[in-house]
Design a protein around this motif. Structure first.
Motif, PDB file in Angstrom:
ATOM      1  N   ARG A 112       3.550 -21.776   3.533  1.00 24.37           N
ATOM      2  CA  ARG A 112       3.173 -21.332   2.190  1.00 24.37           C
ATOM      3  C   ARG A 112       3.675 -22.252   1.082  1.00 24.37           C
ATOM      4  O   ARG A 112       3.022 -22.421   0.057  1.00 24.37           O
ATOM      5  CB  ARG A 112       3.702 -19.914   1.941  1.00 24.37           C
ATOM      6  N   HIS A 113       4.871 -22.839   1.285  1.00 24.74           N
ATOM      7  CA  HIS A 113       5.529 -23.470   0.135  1.00 24.74           C
ATOM      8  C   HIS A 113       5.856 -24.959   0.272  1.00 24.74           C
ATOM      9  O   HIS A 113       6.032 -25.641  -0.737  1.00 24.74           O
ATOM     10  CB  HIS A 113       6.841 -22.725  -0.173  1.00 24.74           C
ATOM     11  N   SER A 114       5.989 -25.468   1.502  1.00 20.47           N
ATOM     12  CA  SER A 114       6.542 -26.822   1.653  1.00 20.47           C
ATOM     13  C   SER A 114       5.558 -27.937   1.299  1.00 20.47           C
ATOM     14  O   SER A 114       5.963 -29.057   1.022  1.00 20.47           O
ATOM     15  CB  SER A 114       7.029 -27.029   3.092  1.00 20.47           C
ATOM     16  N   GLN A 115       4.248 -27.639   1.379  1.00 21.37           N
ATOM     17  CA  GLN A 115       3.190 -28.620   1.111  1.00 21.37           C
ATOM     18  C   GLN A 115       3.137 -29.707   2.187  1.00 21.37           C
ATOM     19  O   GLN A 115       2.611 -30.806   1.959  1.00 21.37           O
ATOM     20  CB  GLN A 115       3.352 -29.259  -0.276  1.00 21.37           C
ATOM     21  N   VAL A 116       3.718 -29.412   3.364  1.00 24.38           N
ATOM     22  CA  VAL A 116       3.592 -30.310   4.518  1.00 24.38           C
ATOM     23  C   VAL A 116       3.238 -29.452   5.735  1.00 24.38           C
ATOM     24  O   VAL A 116       3.407 -28.231   5.724  1.00 24.38           O
ATOM     25  CB  VAL A 116       4.894 -31.100   4.802  1.00 24.38           C
ATOM     26  N   SER A 117       2.736 -30.112   6.777  1.00 23.20           N
ATOM     27  CA  SER A 117       2.356 -29.368   7.985  1.00 23.20           C
ATOM     28  C   SER A 117       3.230 -29.722   9.175  1.00 23.20           C
ATOM     29  O   SER A 117       2.992 -29.258  10.290  1.00 23.20           O
ATOM     30  CB  SER A 117       0.890 -29.657   8.337  1.00 23.20           C
ATOM     31  N   GLN A 118       4.275 -30.526   8.948  1.00 19.40           N
ATOM     32  CA  GLN A 118       5.172 -30.939  10.030  1.00 19.40           C
ATOM     33  C   GLN A 118       6.507 -30.210   9.876  1.00 19.40           C
ATOM     34  O   GLN A 118       7.073 -30.160   8.783  1.00 19.40           O
ATOM     35  CB  GLN A 118       5.404 -32.458   9.978  1.00 19.40           C
ATOM     36  N   VAL A 119       7.006 -29.630  10.970  1.00 23.37           N
ATOM     37  CA  VAL A 119       8.284 -28.920  10.930  1.00 23.37           C
ATOM     38  C   VAL A 119       9.065 -29.237  12.204  1.00 23.37           C
ATOM     39  O   VAL A 119       8.483 -29.500  13.255  1.00 23.37           O
ATOM     40  CB  VAL A 119       8.054 -27.393  10.779  1.00 23.37           C
ATOM     41  N   THR A 120      10.388 -29.238  12.092  1.00 23.82           N
ATOM     42  CA  THR A 120      11.252 -29.509  13.243  1.00 23.82           C
ATOM     43  C   THR A 120      12.050 -28.260  13.579  1.00 23.82           C
ATOM     44  O   THR A 120      12.636 -27.624  12.697  1.00 23.82           O
ATOM     45  CB  THR A 120      12.229 -30.665  12.942  1.00 23.82           C
ATOM     46  N   LEU A 121      12.066 -27.905  14.866  1.00 22.94           N
ATOM     47  CA  LEU A 121      12.848 -26.781  15.360  1.00 22.94           C
ATOM     48  C   LEU A 121      13.910 -27.309  16.309  1.00 22.94           C
ATOM     49  O   LEU A 121      13.591 -27.980  17.289  1.00 22.94           O
ATOM     50  CB  LEU A 121      11.944 -25.780  16.081  1.00 22.94           C
ATOM     51  N   PHE A 122      15.171 -26.996  16.019  1.00 26.13           N
ATOM     52  CA  PHE A 122      16.272 -27.426  16.879  1.00 26.13           C
ATOM     53  C   PHE A 122      17.010 -26.184  17.365  1.00 26.13           C
ATOM     54  O   PHE A 122      17.433 -25.348  16.570  1.00 26.13           O
ATOM     55  CB  PHE A 122      17.227 -28.340  16.125  1.00 26.13           C
ATOM     56  N   LEU A 123      17.145 -26.050  18.685  1.00 25.56           N
ATOM     57  CA  LEU A 123      17.834 -24.904  19.277  1.00 25.56           C
ATOM     58  C   LEU A 123      18.960 -25.405  20.170  1.00 25.56           C
ATOM     59  O   LEU A 123      18.724 -26.162  21.114  1.00 25.56           O
ATOM     60  CB  LEU A 123      16.850 -24.062  20.094  1.00 25.56           C
ATOM     61  N   MET A 140      20.160 -22.161  15.676  1.00 25.80           N
ATOM     62  CA  MET A 140      18.755 -22.509  15.473  1.00 25.80           C
ATOM     63  C   MET A 140      18.584 -23.118  14.086  1.00 25.80           C
ATOM     64  O   MET A 140      19.065 -22.572  13.094  1.00 25.80           O
ATOM     65  CB  MET A 140      17.853 -21.273  15.596  1.00 25.80           C
ATOM     66  N   THR A 141      17.910 -24.260  14.044  1.00 25.23           N
ATOM     67  CA  THR A 141      17.651 -24.948  12.782  1.00 25.23           C
ATOM     68  C   THR A 141      16.151 -25.179  12.630  1.00 25.23           C
ATOM     69  O   THR A 141      15.505 -25.681  13.552  1.00 25.23           O
ATOM     70  CB  THR A 141      18.387 -26.305  12.727  1.00 25.23           C
ATOM     71  N   VAL A 142      15.612 -24.766  11.487  1.00 24.96           N
ATOM     72  CA  VAL A 142      14.207 -25.018  11.154  1.00 24.96           C
ATOM     73  C   VAL A 142      14.196 -25.898   9.911  1.00 24.96           C
ATOM     74  O   VAL A 142      14.755 -25.527   8.875  1.00 24.96           O
ATOM     75  CB  VAL A 142      13.440 -23.712  10.888  1.00 24.96           C
ATOM     76  N   GLN A 143      13.554 -27.068  10.020  1.00 23.63           N
ATOM     77  CA  GLN A 143      13.656 -28.070   8.952  1.00 23.63           C
ATOM     78  C   GLN A 143      12.283 -28.655   8.635  1.00 23.63           C
ATOM     79  O   GLN A 143      11.475 -28.894   9.522  1.00 23.63           O
ATOM     80  CB  GLN A 143      14.610 -29.180   9.402  1.00 23.63           C
ATOM     81  N   ASP A 144      12.020 -28.845   7.345  1.00 27.90           N
ATOM     82  CA  ASP A 144      10.800 -29.551   6.932  1.00 27.90           C
ATOM     83  C   ASP A 144      11.168 -30.609   5.902  1.00 27.90           C
ATOM     84  O   ASP A 144      12.237 -30.557   5.288  1.00 27.90           O
ATOM     85  CB  ASP A 144       9.758 -28.574   6.357  1.00 27.90           C
ATOM     86  N   GLN A 145      10.279 -31.579   5.714  1.00 26.64           N
ATOM     87  CA  GLN A 145      10.487 -32.654   4.743  1.00 26.64           C
ATOM     88  C   GLN A 145       9.548 -32.473   3.546  1.00 26.64           C
ATOM     89  O   GLN A 145       9.061 -33.448   2.982  1.00 26.64           O
ATOM     90  CB  GLN A 145      10.250 -34.016   5.410  1.00 26.64           C
ATOM     91  N   GLY A 146       9.327 -31.213   3.192  1.00 18.63           N
ATOM     92  CA  GLY A 146       8.388 -30.910   2.125  1.00 18.63           C
ATOM     93  C   GLY A 146       8.973 -31.004   0.734  1.00 18.63           C
ATOM     94  O   GLY A 146       9.955 -31.723   0.494  1.00 18.63           O
ATOM     95  N   CYS A 147       8.376 -30.239  -0.185  1.00 14.10           N
ATOM     96  CA  CYS A 147       8.727 -30.367  -1.603  1.00 14.10           C
ATOM     97  C   CYS A 147      10.107 -29.816  -1.928  1.00 14.10           C
ATOM     98  O   CYS A 147      10.737 -30.220  -2.915  1.00 14.10           O
ATOM     99  CB  CYS A 147       7.668 -29.681  -2.466  1.00 14.10           C
ATOM    100  N   GLY A 148      10.614 -28.866  -1.109  1.00 14.43           N
ATOM    101  CA  GLY A 148      11.921 -28.291  -1.381  1.00 14.43           C
ATOM    102  C   GLY A 148      11.948 -27.497  -2.672  1.00 14.43           C
ATOM    103  O   GLY A 148      10.936 -27.334  -3.342  1.00 14.43           O
ATOM    104  N   PHE A 149      13.140 -26.988  -3.013  1.00 13.63           N
ATOM    105  CA  PHE A 149      13.302 -26.253  -4.273  1.00 13.63           C
ATOM    106  C   PHE A 149      14.768 -26.281  -4.680  1.00 13.63           C
ATOM    107  O   PHE A 149      15.650 -26.623  -3.883  1.00 13.63           O
ATOM    108  CB  PHE A 149      12.808 -24.807  -4.144  1.00 13.63           C
ATOM    109  N   GLN A 150      15.016 -25.937  -5.931  1.00 15.12           N
ATOM    110  CA  GLN A 150      16.375 -25.955  -6.449  1.00 15.12           C
ATOM    111  C   GLN A 150      17.128 -24.725  -5.953  1.00 15.12           C
ATOM    112  O   GLN A 150      16.706 -23.593  -6.193  1.00 15.12           O
ATOM    113  CB  GLN A 150      16.373 -25.972  -7.984  1.00 15.12           C
TER     114      GLN A 150
END
Length: 372
Positions: free
Chosen positions: A298-309, A318-328
């Motif tokens: 919905r918010h990151s403006q990217v379609s790539q995500v990394t899941l680390f377990l 568990m870590t869910v990470q994206d390289q999208g727009c982020g927020f403050q």
């Protein structure tokens, strides 16, 4: 003992038995039973440790603790080992016994950590249901250094009832969880077989209507109906996934990968460790991961995500990470959205840690640590 005192004692024992037989929340039951037990025995102070299979103790109930033990949110009882816990874990505590001195009180005196209110000794009683041990009951009074056989026998009888009640509550909770999962599965099936099929039929009908008419305004109307039906189908698939995640039966990673694919995300997974995850923890990770992937969509403006377990013998991260727009985001302020608050609450309910990191232009990372 007078007849009146004997009647009061029997009445208190009856109240304790009723609490243990009817209670459904272990901490509430233990707190109330401890109060009544102290009143029955004339003792002043008590606390109950629940101890898991790994020997880790948790303060489950307390009553009239002296300041030396109650200071800093009962820190001295919540942390560290002591003689009674060590005896329990070593298999040497099998019946009610006098503890010569309380190690936690002794340390508090040496460290001048506060007023002990005359408490130096306590009786220790294992909590058990059959051969299964679940914790320890400790009781004492100021300047009382020895407990009679009759006192220990009474404490042991109540402690056995407590252990049996704790096992019953645990089994009841497990039954409720099983019933909840069954109801979710039923609802998911009903949605798939009824509403989902109706929306699919509506989409086909709208498409057929578009092809059967030459009027532009009618074509636009049918096209709009088809778009709405497709959007509703997507929402319905997401709802069905929330109720019954496909793939969870063969692992959390499989379920999250399937959910990401359904959302149109490309997911890169990294797994470390092979230990199994308890059902409650796996369910929480699924719900948290699902919310995190939904936020990315919905918010990151990217379609790539990394899941680390990362799974070890005593914890899962568990870590869910994206390289999208982020927020403050400022970790000292309140979490900004209901979904993120819900993720944190689920983590805290399992005594875990929730960490959110985000910055405009630098993506978002959600990291969850849960002990197992």
């Amino acid at each position: 003992m007078s007849e009146e005192s004997r009647f009061e004692e029997l009445n208190i024992l009856k109240e304790i038995a009723e609490l243990l037989n009817e209670g459904t929340d272990s901490k509430t039951v233990l707190s109330e039973v401890l109060k009544k037990l102290l009143h029955l025995t004339g003792l002043q102070t008590g606390w109950i440790f629940l101890i898991d299979e790994k020997g880790t103790h948790q303060l489950a109930a307390k009553e009239a603790l002296p300041p030396a033990l109650a200071n800093h949110n009962n820190q001295r009882l919540c942390e560290g080992d002591c003689w009674c816990v060590n005896r329990y874990n070593s298999g040497k505590l099998n019946m009610a016994t006098n503890i010569i001195e309380c190690q936690r009180i002794e340390n508090a005196i040496l460290e001048k950590a506060g007023n002990t209110a005359g408490l130096t000794h306590h009786a220790t009683v294992p909590l058990r249901a059959g051969n299964e041990k679940v914790g320890i009951l400790n009781v004492g009074s100021p300047y009382k250094t020895h407990f009679q056989k009759e006192e220990l026998a009474l404490l042991e009888a109540v402690a056995f009832q407590i252990g049996t009640a704790l096992k019953r509550i645990k089994l009841t909770q497990r039954e409720q969880e099983t019933a909840l999962i069954s109801e979710r599965n039923r609802l998911a099936r009903d949605l798939h077989d009824s509403v989902n099929q109706l929306l699919f039929s509506l989409s086909l009908t709208a498409r057929a209507g578009t092809e059967l008419t030459d009027a532009d305004d009618v074509k636009q109307t049918f096209s709009y109906i088809q778009d709405l039906a497709q959007e509703a189908l997507g929402e319905m698939r997401g709802l069905i996934w929330q109720l019954k995640p496909q793939g969870l039966e063969i692992g959390i990673v499989s379920a999250l990968c399937g959910y990401a694919k359904m959302l149109g995300l490309t997911i890169d997974t990294k797994i470390e460790g092979i230990s199994s995850i308890p059902g409650k923890v796996e369910e929480a990770l699924w719900r948290i991961g699902q919310e995190a992937l939904g936020n990315c969509k919905r918010h990151s403006q990217v379609s790539q995500v990394t899941l680390f377990l990362k799974i070890s013998s005593d914890s899962v991260t568990m870590t869910v990470q994206d390289q999208g727009c982020g927020f403050q985001y400022n970790e000292e302020l309140e979490i900004p959205s209901f979904g993120l608050k819900n993720m944190k609450a689920r983590t805290k309910n399992l005594n875990g840690n929730f960490l959110l990191t985000s910055k405009p232009g630098h993506g978002t990372e959600i990291k969850v640590y849960i002990p197992i």
